[in-house]
Design a protein around this motif. Structure first.
Motif, short mmCIF file in Angstrom:
data_model
loop_
_atom_site.label_atom_id
_atom_site.label_comp_id
_atom_site.label_asym_id
_atom_site.label_seq_id
_atom_site.Cartn_x
_atom_site.Cartn_y
_atom_site.Cartn_z
N TYR A 438 0.83 -1.22 0.00
CA TYR A 438 0.00 0.00 0.00
C TYR A 438 0.86 1.26 0.00
CZ TYR A 438 -3.93 -3.04 0.96
OH TYR A 438 -4.88 -4.03 0.86
N TYR A 439 0.37 2.28 -0.69
CA TYR A 439 1.05 3.59 -0.71
C TYR A 439 0.03 4.69 -0.51
CZ TYR A 439 4.94 0.80 -1.96
OH TYR A 439 5.92 -0.16 -1.88
N ALA A 472 8.49 -4.50 -3.80
CA ALA A 472 7.71 -3.57 -4.63
C ALA A 472 8.51 -2.32 -4.96
CB ALA A 472 6.43 -3.19 -3.91
N THR A 473 9.26 -1.81 -3.97
CA THR A 473 9.93 -0.53 -4.21
C THR A 473 11.06 -0.66 -5.23
OG1 THR A 473 11.19 -0.91 -2.18
CG2 THR A 473 9.29 0.56 -2.03
P1 FAD Z 1 9.17 -5.68 1.34
O1 FAD Z 1 9.59 -6.66 0.35
O2 FAD Z 1 7.77 -5.71 1.81
O3 FAD Z 1 10.14 -5.74 2.58
C1 FAD Z 1 9.84 -5.03 3.77
C2 FAD Z 1 11.14 -4.77 4.51
O4 FAD Z 1 11.74 -6.01 4.85
C3 FAD Z 1 12.15 -4.00 3.67
O5 FAD Z 1 12.78 -3.04 4.47
C4 FAD Z 1 13.12 -5.06 3.23
O6 FAD Z 1 14.40 -4.52 2.99
C5 FAD Z 1 13.11 -6.01 4.42
N1 FAD Z 1 13.47 -7.39 4.05
C6 FAD Z 1 13.39 -7.97 2.83
N2 FAD Z 1 13.84 -9.24 2.88
C7 FAD Z 1 14.20 -9.46 4.17
C8 FAD Z 1 14.75 -10.59 4.85
N3 FAD Z 1 14.98 -11.74 4.24
N4 FAD Z 1 15.00 -10.46 6.17
C9 FAD Z 1 14.74 -9.30 6.84
N5 FAD Z 1 14.24 -8.20 6.23
C10 FAD Z 1 13.96 -8.29 4.92
N6 FAD Z 1 5.82 3.42 1.86
C11 FAD Z 1 6.27 4.48 1.15
O7 FAD Z 1 7.44 4.50 0.74
N7 FAD Z 1 5.45 5.54 0.84
C12 FAD Z 1 4.15 5.59 1.24
O8 FAD Z 1 3.45 6.54 0.93
C13 FAD Z 1 3.65 4.48 1.99
N8 FAD Z 1 2.37 4.46 2.41
C14 FAD Z 1 1.90 3.40 3.12
C15 FAD Z 1 0.57 3.40 3.56
C16 FAD Z 1 0.08 2.32 4.25
C17 FAD Z 1 -1.35 2.31 4.71
C18 FAD Z 1 0.92 1.22 4.53
C19 FAD Z 1 0.41 0.04 5.30
C20 FAD Z 1 2.24 1.22 4.12
C21 FAD Z 1 2.75 2.31 3.41
N9 FAD Z 1 4.06 2.31 2.97
C22 FAD Z 1 4.53 3.39 2.26
C23 FAD Z 1 4.95 1.13 3.14
C24 FAD Z 1 4.81 0.22 1.89
O9 FAD Z 1 3.53 -0.37 1.86
C25 FAD Z 1 5.82 -0.93 1.85
O10 FAD Z 1 5.76 -1.62 3.06
C26 FAD Z 1 7.23 -0.46 1.63
O11 FAD Z 1 7.31 0.29 0.43
C27 FAD Z 1 8.18 -1.67 1.48
O12 FAD Z 1 7.71 -2.50 0.45
P2 FAD Z 1 8.68 -3.46 -0.35
O13 FAD Z 1 7.84 -4.44 -1.10
O14 FAD Z 1 9.68 -2.69 -1.15
O15 FAD Z 1 9.46 -4.20 0.81
#
Ligand code: FAD
Length: 678
Positions: A438-439, A472-473
């Motif tokens: 979610y963002y 996702a990022t």
């Molecule tokens: P993910 O793959 O979900 O990983 C999450 C974290 O775990 C990362 O820091 C990653 O480095 C770490 N990780 C990955 N693999 C491992 C491992 N093996 N061991 C330990 N740690 C690990 N984000 C924003 O940037 N902007 C926004 O406006 C925003 N709004 C949001 C609004 C809501 C309501 C919510 C719930 C979340 C929001 N977020 C926002 C956060 C966003 O949803 C994501 O959680 C965030 O971008 C990380 O997603 P990702 O898929 O890149 O990381």
């Protein structure tokens, strides 16, 4: 071609190997139809008692889940209850049933609740109706035998509020708890361990109080996998990782909603931009074009982005489980119970499942390690695996603190020997489904009617020599680099063309989630916005909305907009060139305070410091009816900001801190203090 004798020898060898390597988890696929748990399908009856009877079940595991974690725990619990105790479990989404049946449920049924707390102590979307029913219609429930595991985060004010409330409410209605209430804390990273500890207590109660006999764990697949050697990934009707069946079939108009967590809109990305000026960190601005669809949003809503896994992680996973030869093979999956839901469209290729439907990158749990041990490539590796899985401290030191995902951990334990005995169905059941992220939408629905902007900070950090990346990022960063024709090196690479090239020319599946983070309906109401880092995203949307109101409306009188923004320094100052434009448009009604935490090495300045510095004015704005909005980091910032507002009220109004804290809380109840934190 194998003749009959060859075939018999091959089968005998395979069975011997399976038995040798997997005694604890011997697969009973011939008993397939008796698989012990069912996930309730959408087309099923809403009558709980009828469903239980029809499917010959004697237990229910209900889940209230927002991001999939509670559902994943519930599913695993259901399977284990069946394998270990012979319980015939219905694994059920709380949204799928009418609840009055709970009042008449026979006491022989055991009911487990696995519920998450979301946002401001609220139930998850799928549990809202259930809690409304509990509050308004539930009567005495002396017949109900239940237990609760609650998922929460102690960095939020209303820690585990939903599970606590559920447990207390059921108790007050006379229901009988057959195992102690349990709760997990994501805030301190102990959720898995908390769940394991609760599960152990729960199993003890089943054995000691309810006289269930614990059996040796036997793995029973919930699905039957059939390889279709005559089919290829290119054949019509074969999924290459499309979000759902409609995308595979392509017979419905995919531009018309409703769009939700089961059906996204494949939105073209019209514009992307890197917002940070330094090369070591990254934050991307992404604009989705919704003009060809009926996808709508309102300012302050959230956009869910459906990600896929990067090439490097997909390849490592395939290597770990020796699936190279099957990469493009097609299989179909049959549910072994009419009400079990197949988690993705089939027929599908192995690679498509791994790339588009499995959460393969995240941390591995101790429970996962224990359960996969019986498929280890040799007895020594199995012993090592069991040792690590049963020793909390050792697991934390050797696996968790190294940030290993499943494939990393298994290959480390086996010293690089592939885990070729693990049935793919086991992996499908073990690994959580890849979830949308979610963002907070950073555009305004009145300015950008057919565009949705988001602002995402890219997760890529070196921890203890390991590069830990977000799914996702980094995908969004890949899009930004490709779309802008840059040569930047990327920490991981994605297939941007998507399944059967359906995502080509920069498209991604998305849906909108309505939020309660909303501007006051009267534009003359003052607003105080606190949004450090990407927390500024929805604030940008609010400010654009107010600029637009002023442009459109004759004689619109705008209340004050006071924005507190924070970042490290000028390199990560988000939308730096936009704020003067908004200031110009809004004139005196707009003011912005910026806290640069790393500009002065001797003094870290945070948004709270800037808020404190304007205490008198803030108190007077609150007296004038101001609404406060806080967005960003839930762990420290949101709490510190809230206590800063309480301190301000206490000092300015000369009241106790307790009274001031109550005042802030009452503002929350009146929706005058809103948080959008994660
Ligand atoms: P993910 O793959 O979900 O990983 C999450 C974290 O775990 C990362 O820091 C990653 O480095 C770490 N990780 C990955 N693999 C491992 C491992 N093996 N061991 C330990 N740690 C690990 N984000 C924003 O940037 N902007 C926004 O406006 C925003 N709004 C949001 C609004 C809501 C309501 C919510 C719930 C979340 C929001 N977020 C926002 C956060 C966003 O949803 C994501 O959680 C965030 O971008 C990380 O997603 P990702 O898929 O890149 O990381």
């Amino acid at each position: 071609m194998l003749d009959t004798l060859d075939l018999a020898v091959v089968i005998a060898l395979a069975l011997a190997a399976a038995y040798y390597f997997g005694k604890d988890y011997f697969i009973k696929s011939d008993e397939a139809s008796s698989a012990g748990f069912v996930a309730h399908g959408a087309e099923q009856s809403r009558d709980l008692i009828a469903t239980l009877k029809k499917n010959n079940k004697n237990a229910v595991v209900f889940f209230g889940s927002q991001t999939g974690t509670a559902e994943d725990y519930a599913t695993k619990l259901s399977k284990e209850l069946h394998s270990k105790f012979g319980l015939r479990v219905l694994n059920a989404d709380l949204a799928d049933f009418d609840y009055d049946n709970l009042l008449d449920l026979d006491p022989d049924y055991l009911v487990f609740f696995v519920v998450a707390t979301y946002g401001e102590g609220e139930p998850t979307d799928n549990a809202v109706e259930f809690f409304n029913w509990l509050d308004n219609d539930a009567d005495q429930m002396a017949n109900l035998k239940y237990t609760v595991f609650s998922l929460g985060n102690s960095t939020y004010e209303f820690f585990n509020a939903v599970g606590i409330k559920l447990n207390e409410k059921l108790e007050s209605l006379g229901a009988e708890s057959f195992a102690p209430y349990g709760q997990g804390d994501d805030g301190v990273g102990t959720m898995d361990e908390d769940f394991l500890a609760w599960k152990e207590q729960c199993f003890d109660s089943l054995k000691n109080n309810l006289n269930f006999e614990e059996k040796e764990l036997v793995y029973e697949p919930s699905f039957e996998l059939e390889e279709l050697s005559s089919k290829s990934a290119l054949d019509e009707g074969v999924s290459n990782g499309e979000p759902n069946k409609k995308y595979v079939e392509g017979t419905t108009d995919l531009s018309r909603g409703p769009f939700d967590h089961t059906h996204p809109y494949l939105a073209p990305i019209s514009y992307t931009k890197e917002l940070f000026k330094s090369s070591d960190r990254s934050c991307v601005h992404v604009e989705f074009d919704t003009s060809a669809s009926n996808l709508k949003y309102t300012t302050g809503d959230h956009l869910a982005v459906w990600p896929s896994n990067p090439d490097e992680k997909v390849d490592a996973f395939i290597k770990c489980f020796a699936l190279e030869a099957k990469r493009n093979a097609v299989f179909k999956l049959k549910s072994l119970d009419s009400t079990v839901h197949v988690p993705f469209p089939t027929p599908i290729t192995y690679e498509a499942v791994i790339r588009h439907h499995m959460e393969i990158s995240g941390p591995i749990s101790r429970q996962a390690l224990m359960s996969i041990a019986s498929f280890a490539p040799n007895p020594e590796v199995k012993t090592k695996c069991v040792e690590l899985g049963s020793d909390r401290a050792k697991f934390a030191q050797e696996i968790h603190s190294k940030f290993y995902n499943l494939a990393d951990a298994l290959l480390k334990i086996s010293a690089g020997v592939p885990w070729s005995n693990v049935p793919f169905v086991f992996l499908i059941e073990l690994i959580a489904s890849l979830q949308p992220r979610y963002y907070s939408i950073s555009s305004s629905a009145s300015t950008e009617k057919s565009k949705i902007h988001i602002t995402a900070v890219v997760e890529a950090e070196e921890k203890d020599g390991v590069l830990v990346t977000g799914v996702a990022t980094n995908l969004l960063k890949n899009v930004e680099v490709a779309q802008n024709g840059k040569n930047d090196s990327l920490v991981c690479n994605y297939d941007l063309n998507g399944p059967s090239n359906k995502f080509s020319k920069f498209k991604l599946p998305v849906h909108v989630r309505r939020s309660t983070f909303k501007l006051p309906s009267n534009p003359s109401t003052p607003i105080i916005l606190v949004g450090p880092g990407t927390g500024v995203a929805p604030m940008r949307g609010f400010i654009r909305e107010r600029v637009n109101l002023l442009k459109k409306g004759e004689g619109v009188r705008l209340g004050k907009t006071l924005l507190f923004y924070g970042c490290r320094n000028n390199a990560d100052y988000l939308y730096q060139d936009e704020w003067p434009v908004y200031s110009e448009a809004l004139g005196e009604t707009f003011e912005m305070e910026v806290a640069l935490s790393r500009e002065d090495p001797n003094k870290k300045v945070y948004v709270q410091d800037k808020i404190k510095a304007r205490a008198k004015e803030i108190d007077s704005l609150i007296q004038d009816g101001a609404f406060i909005y806080v967005c960003g980091d839930a762990s420290r910032m949101a709490r510190d900001v809230q206590s800063t507002f309480a301190k301000i009220l206490s000092e300015q109004r000369d009241i106790s801190i307790e009274k001031a804290t109550e005042l802030v809380k009452s503002m929350k109840v009146q929706n005058r203090y809103q948080e959008d934190v994660w």
